[in-house]
Design an enzyme around this catalytic site. Structure first.
Site, mmCIF file in Angstrom:
data_model
loop_
_atom_site.group_PDB
_atom_site.id
_atom_site.type_symbol
_atom_site.label_atom_id
_atom_site.label_comp_id
_atom_site.label_asym_id
_atom_site.label_seq_id
_atom_site.Cartn_x
_atom_site.Cartn_y
_atom_site.Cartn_z
ATOM 1 C CG LEU A 1 -2.204 0.781 1.214
ATOM 2 C CD1 LEU A 1 -3.107 0.306 0.094
ATOM 3 C CD2 LEU A 1 -2.924 0.668 2.553
ATOM 4 C CG ASP A 2 1.481 3.412 -3.635
ATOM 5 O OD1 ASP A 2 2.292 2.468 -3.681
ATOM 6 O OD2 ASP A 2 0.849 3.828 -4.622
ATOM 7 C CE LYS A 3 6.031 9.035 3.601
ATOM 8 N NZ LYS A 3 7.335 9.727 3.459
ATOM 9 C CB THR B 1 -2.672 4.749 -0.330
ATOM 10 O OG1 THR B 1 -2.296 5.186 -1.634
ATOM 11 C CG2 THR B 1 -4.072 4.160 -0.381
ATOM 12 C CG HIS C 1 2.319 4.508 -8.288
ATOM 13 N ND1 HIS C 1 3.459 5.214 -8.585
ATOM 14 C CD2 HIS C 1 2.433 4.137 -6.989
ATOM 15 C CE1 HIS C 1 4.234 5.270 -7.513
ATOM 16 N NE2 HIS C 1 3.629 4.626 -6.530
#
Length: 252
Positions: A57-59, A61, A165
């Site tokens: 999970l992207d930073k 998000t 992404h």
């Protein structure tokens, strides 16, 4: 300002689900050498045991993040994500009035990353599919560029593939970029949200996962309610009633 503390949403003998705040890395990264807090370490400290990351999970998000508690569960969950057996649902705020619903079927090349070994990887486009549905929309009496008003949509996103992404790049492709996206978004709309709503974060929230449980194999759904900051923003935009009730935080 540091990210809020991580919260446990579900725990059993095989996995733990947590609510990751926006701005918190999942694990150490050479890209963010200055960071000292990581979801992986915080969950280990909370549980006082080893945990295994099974997806990313992207930073920027926020939302639902899973860790396995045993090597066997880690293999099962990792395989489920890789096989596309996990249904993922996200909430996003996008620029403009997004169409009612649709499918974004737009192949994506792998974004190069010299820190994880993909810088020299195959750059051929790979299949990437996202379903979307507009839940609400609003028009603000605030000028943006040559337009006298600014319009935004609350969107439910369901990625069917897992490219890096993907949601941010697909919404850009749709010409409705996600607010707060400093890479694929639009600076003037990001600035409007900072100035009008004191909101500088990426407005993307991982709300729900449905997956085969690693022990029973039965379908298992976990939700991560939006945080108080997102709820306050949605209230100001008149969107609270558009959010599925299981994704709203419990009443105090």
């Amino acid at each position: 300002m540091s990210a809020p503390a991580i919260a446990i949403l579900h725990r059993d003998d095989h996995l733990v689900a947590v609510a990751k705040p926006a701005g918190l890395l999942v694990h150490r990264s050479p890209i963010d050498r200055h960071e000292t807090r990581f979801a992986l370490q915080e969950v280990r400290d909370l549980l006082r045991r080893h945990v295994y990351p099974v997806h990313r999970l992207d930073k920027p998000t926020s939302g639902l993040l899973l860790f396995a508690l045993t090597p066997e569960a880690a293999r099962s969950l990792t395989d489920a994500f890789a096989a596309g057996a996990v249904a993922k649902r996200y909430l996003a705020v996008a620029r403009g009035i997004v169409p009612d619903d649709g499918v974004i079927d737009h192949p994506l090349t792998e974004e190069p990353d010299r820190f994880d070994g993909t810088e020299g990887a195959n750059r051929l486009p790979r299949e990437a599919v996202t379903l979307y549905r507009r839940l609400a929309a609003t028009e603000l009496p605030v000028a943006t560029g040559r337009y006298p008003t600014s319009r935004y949509s609350l969107v439910l996103l369901e990625p069917k593939t897992g490219r890096r992404h993907q949601l941010r790049r697909h919404l850009k492709h749709l010409r409705h970029p996600i607010i707060g996206d400093t890479t694929h978004g639009e600076g003037r709309h990001n600035r409007l949200f900072r100035e009008q709503f004191a909101c500088g974060r990426l407005l993307l929230h991982a709300a729900e996962l449905t997956l085969p449980h690693p022990a029973s194999g039965r379908a298992f759904t976990i939700s991560a309610p939006i945080d108080a900051g997102l709820l306050a923003l949605f209230d100001r935009l008149g969107w609270r009633d558009a959010v599925p009730p299981q994704w709203l935080p419990p009443a105090p």
